[in-house]
Motif scaffolding. Sequence first.
Motif, PDB file in Angstrom:
ATOM      1  N   ASN A  32      29.959  47.722  51.103  1.00 65.75           N
ATOM      2  CA  ASN A  32      30.642  46.653  50.385  1.00 65.75           C
ATOM      3  C   ASN A  32      30.422  45.355  51.153  1.00 65.75           C
ATOM      4  OD1 ASN A  32      32.692  46.130  48.130  1.00 65.75           O
ATOM      5  ND2 ASN A  32      33.618  45.082  49.873  1.00 65.75           N
ATOM      6  N   SER A  34      32.411  42.906  51.910  1.00 65.49           N
ATOM      7  CA  SER A  34      33.390  42.816  52.996  1.00 65.49           C
ATOM      8  C   SER A  34      33.630  44.220  53.516  1.00 65.49           C
ATOM      9  CB  SER A  34      34.715  42.238  52.520  1.00 65.49           C
ATOM     10  OG  SER A  34      34.557  41.568  51.306  1.00 65.49           O
ATOM     11  N   ARG A  37      36.646  47.005  52.848  1.00 61.51           N
ATOM     12  CA  ARG A  37      36.798  47.991  51.756  1.00 61.51           C
ATOM     13  C   ARG A  37      36.183  49.343  52.149  1.00 61.51           C
ATOM     14  NH1 ARG A  37      38.701  45.544  46.875  1.00 61.51           N
ATOM     15  NH2 ARG A  37      37.869  43.450  46.503  1.00 61.51           N
ATOM     16  N   VAL A  74      29.613  46.025  41.401  1.00 63.56           N
ATOM     17  CA  VAL A  74      30.216  44.718  41.723  1.00 63.56           C
ATOM     18  C   VAL A  74      30.437  43.928  40.440  1.00 63.56           C
ATOM     19  CG1 VAL A  74      29.077  44.725  43.983  1.00 63.56           C
ATOM     20  CG2 VAL A  74      28.051  43.434  42.095  1.00 63.56           C
TER      21      VAL A  74
HETATM   22  P1  NBP Z   1      35.316  43.558  40.402  1.00 67.54           P
HETATM   23  O1  NBP Z   1      34.629  43.279  39.126  1.00 67.54           O
HETATM   24  O2  NBP Z   1      36.635  42.956  40.657  1.00 67.54           O
HETATM   25  O3  NBP Z   1      34.307  43.131  41.585  1.00 67.54           O
HETATM   26  C1  NBP Z   1      34.702  43.232  42.928  1.00 67.54           C
HETATM   27  C2  NBP Z   1      33.542  43.725  43.749  1.00 67.54           C
HETATM   28  O4  NBP Z   1      32.416  42.844  43.626  1.00 67.54           O
HETATM   29  C3  NBP Z   1      33.876  43.771  45.222  1.00 67.54           C
HETATM   30  O5  NBP Z   1      33.256  44.880  45.793  1.00 67.54           O
HETATM   31  C4  NBP Z   1      33.278  42.474  45.718  1.00 67.54           C
HETATM   32  O6  NBP Z   1      33.019  42.479  47.087  1.00 67.54           O
HETATM   33  C5  NBP Z   1      32.010  42.466  44.953  1.00 67.54           C
HETATM   34  N1  NBP Z   1      31.310  41.180  44.965  1.00 67.54           N
HETATM   35  C6  NBP Z   1      31.618  39.993  44.386  1.00 67.54           C
HETATM   36 BR1  NBP Z   1      33.140  39.672  43.448  1.00 67.54          BR
HETATM   37  N2  NBP Z   1      30.717  39.043  44.599  1.00 67.54           N
HETATM   38  C7  NBP Z   1      29.774  39.618  45.355  1.00 67.54           C
HETATM   39  C8  NBP Z   1      28.568  39.149  45.916  1.00 67.54           C
HETATM   40  N3  NBP Z   1      28.138  37.906  45.693  1.00 67.54           N
HETATM   41  N4  NBP Z   1      27.847  40.005  46.651  1.00 67.54           N
HETATM   42  C9  NBP Z   1      28.248  41.261  46.856  1.00 67.54           C
HETATM   43  N5  NBP Z   1      29.385  41.765  46.348  1.00 67.54           N
HETATM   44  C10 NBP Z   1      30.141  40.962  45.605  1.00 67.54           C
HETATM   45  O7  NBP Z   1      35.409  45.141  40.651  1.00 67.54           O
HETATM   46  P2  NBP Z   1      35.835  46.314  39.654  1.00 67.54           P
HETATM   47  O8  NBP Z   1      37.006  45.952  38.809  1.00 67.54           O
HETATM   48  O9  NBP Z   1      35.892  47.512  40.501  1.00 67.54           O
HETATM   49  O10 NBP Z   1      34.586  46.439  38.668  1.00 67.54           O
HETATM   50  C11 NBP Z   1      33.269  46.693  39.139  1.00 67.54           C
HETATM   51  C12 NBP Z   1      32.318  46.612  37.967  1.00 67.54           C
HETATM   52  O11 NBP Z   1      32.651  47.618  37.023  1.00 67.54           O
HETATM   53  C13 NBP Z   1      32.376  45.295  37.221  1.00 67.54           C
HETATM   54  O12 NBP Z   1      31.096  44.945  36.776  1.00 67.54           O
HETATM   55  C14 NBP Z   1      33.268  45.607  36.050  1.00 67.54           C
HETATM   56  O13 NBP Z   1      33.030  44.757  34.949  1.00 67.54           O
HETATM   57  C15 NBP Z   1      32.886  47.032  35.756  1.00 67.54           C
HETATM   58  N6  NBP Z   1      33.897  47.817  35.072  1.00 67.54           N
HETATM   59  C16 NBP Z   1      35.211  47.703  35.364  1.00 67.54           C
HETATM   60  C17 NBP Z   1      36.154  48.467  34.709  1.00 67.54           C
HETATM   61  C18 NBP Z   1      37.603  48.365  35.057  1.00 67.54           C
HETATM   62  O14 NBP Z   1      38.408  49.017  34.386  1.00 67.54           O
HETATM   63  N7  NBP Z   1      37.979  47.595  36.057  1.00 67.54           N
HETATM   64  C19 NBP Z   1      35.749  49.382  33.751  1.00 67.54           C
HETATM   65  C20 NBP Z   1      34.399  49.524  33.498  1.00 67.54           C
HETATM   66  C21 NBP Z   1      33.481  48.728  34.153  1.00 67.54           C
HETATM   67  P3  NBP Z   1      34.154  41.995  48.129  1.00 67.54           P
HETATM   68  O15 NBP Z   1      35.038  43.159  48.320  1.00 67.54           O
HETATM   69  O16 NBP Z   1      33.381  41.632  49.333  1.00 67.54           O
HETATM   70  O17 NBP Z   1      34.860  40.819  47.486  1.00 67.54           O
END
Ligand code: NBP
Length: 481
Positions: A32, A34, A37, A74
């Motif tokens: 990850n 950061s 995590r 991500v």
């Molecule tokens: P988020 O969509 O909230 O993304 C957070 C993650 O993205 C963290 O690991 C963060 O790293 C990383 N990240 C970001 Br923001 N910018 C980055 C960068 N420039 N380089 C590297 N890493 C980066 O997480 P989520 O809700 O777990 O969803 C993940 C994916 O799954 C998304 O595409 C989402 O649309 C999809 N999805 C979500 C759901 C749901 O129910 N939530 C369902 C189905 C699909 P960090 O920790 O360093 O900030």
Amino acid sequence: ALADIGVTGLAVMGANIARNLARHGHTVALHNRSASRVDELMTKHGSEGNFIPSASITEFVASLKRPRRALIMVQAGAATDAVIEQLADAMEPGDIIIDGGNALYTDTQRREKALRERGLHFVGAGISGGEEGALNGPSIMPGGSAESYEYVGPLLESVAAVVEGAPCCTYIGTDGSGHYVKMVHNGIEYADMQLIGEAYQLMTSAAGLSANEAAEVFAEWNSGVLESYLIEITSEVLGHTDAETGKPLVDVIVDAAGQKGTGRWTVKSALDLGVPVTGIAEAVFARAVSGSRELRAASQGLAGAELATSLTEIFPGTDVESFVADIHSALYASKVVAYAQGFDQLAAGSREYGWDLKLGDLARIWRGGCIIRAQFLGRISDAYAANPQLPSLLLDPYFRDAVESAAASWRRVVTVAAQLGVPAPGFSSALAYYDSVRAKRLPAALIQGLRDYFGAHTYERVDKPGHFHTQWSGDRSEISN
Ligand code: NBP
């Protein structure tokens, strides 16, 4: 030992997928942006399986078995591009990058092409089911080359939801097909939720049920043809009491629905393809109306000139129970229309992009794991198994019969909504769609006449082939084009 697969992006979705993979016996590399995590996952869940934590992308890639398989979880958009770039730089030809985020399918098409040119496989995998699904078995829609599926298919299938012994994961098609299918799935989810919302509003506003009584009705409906995850959780939400006020929670939630964009993407694509997905579009617009707080506040004084104040004024002798049964029929028929339209869009997308989507398989892998999971999808799967060329689900004998038997109730519900001034855009536009496709004549004839009048756009005639133009500003004689 090396890892079978790596997961980078360990927010809620990524962490849960990683745990799911590990629980199924796979060795999972973790990364990850950061590092906290990674540490958190190792501390809380490190004992659930074999994990290989890593501090950098290079370390992460080096910890993977070849061909290397890395799943990106991500934020969609720029973050995904950044991570792909880092992975691709560290990987070698033949390796596979899987994007499990909610990417826009055109981004996936672009990424797949760019990576293919660098000798890497790129799999755009739609993953549905939220955090709970990610941990316990989501519905997975992987698109990419058939060869890449040989490497990632068994792994993904092993962690997907299982219905009747079969995993809710199958090869979808090339490049952006997986994310396209996931997008339309979400669009259908919008329509489904809108229709459920309208059913609830009519139960309370027109039939006078309390939120708790409505919860009971939905719980009952969950054992019939509407049986689905969304109906089940509707009952849960409606039955929940707010601890602070003692009121039903639904009554203290602000009535402005959010959206993250997949519904809007679905409608944009449908507009481009010319597919009438009125149910999904109404649902996206209904959320937009709900969120237009200033407009709604300013419109509070607008007169409704309602034609009745109660159900019995409109249909004397109707009791609450029979009207609730009418709502059930209206919901079911509108749902069939919304799904029929969604599958029409999938068929159109498949033709446009040459994906050869197997519509019945899509319905099958949505039976478990995802948000729209339902018994109903088994019927859709059966319909396409019986006739893969089915022009519309509405023409499948089972659905045709379901909608025809629901039609009278459906009309009563739309009538009641209109007369009482209760908005039911999903129910009424689904009915209008149904009546449009079955109409012998549509006012499009007049529209063609008007277009010919002001723009010489020509029209076809019912009685002979060809294109014709009436010389409107001249002697109004007709010429053949
Ligand atoms: P988020 O969509 O909230 O993304 C957070 C993650 O993205 C963290 O690991 C963060 O790293 C990383 N990240 C970001 Br923001 N910018 C980055 C960068 N420039 N380089 C590297 N890493 C980066 O997480 P989520 O809700 O777990 O969803 C993940 C994916 O799954 C998304 O595409 C989402 O649309 C999809 N999805 C979500 C759901 C749901 O129910 N939530 C369902 C189905 C699909 P960090 O920790 O360093 O900030």
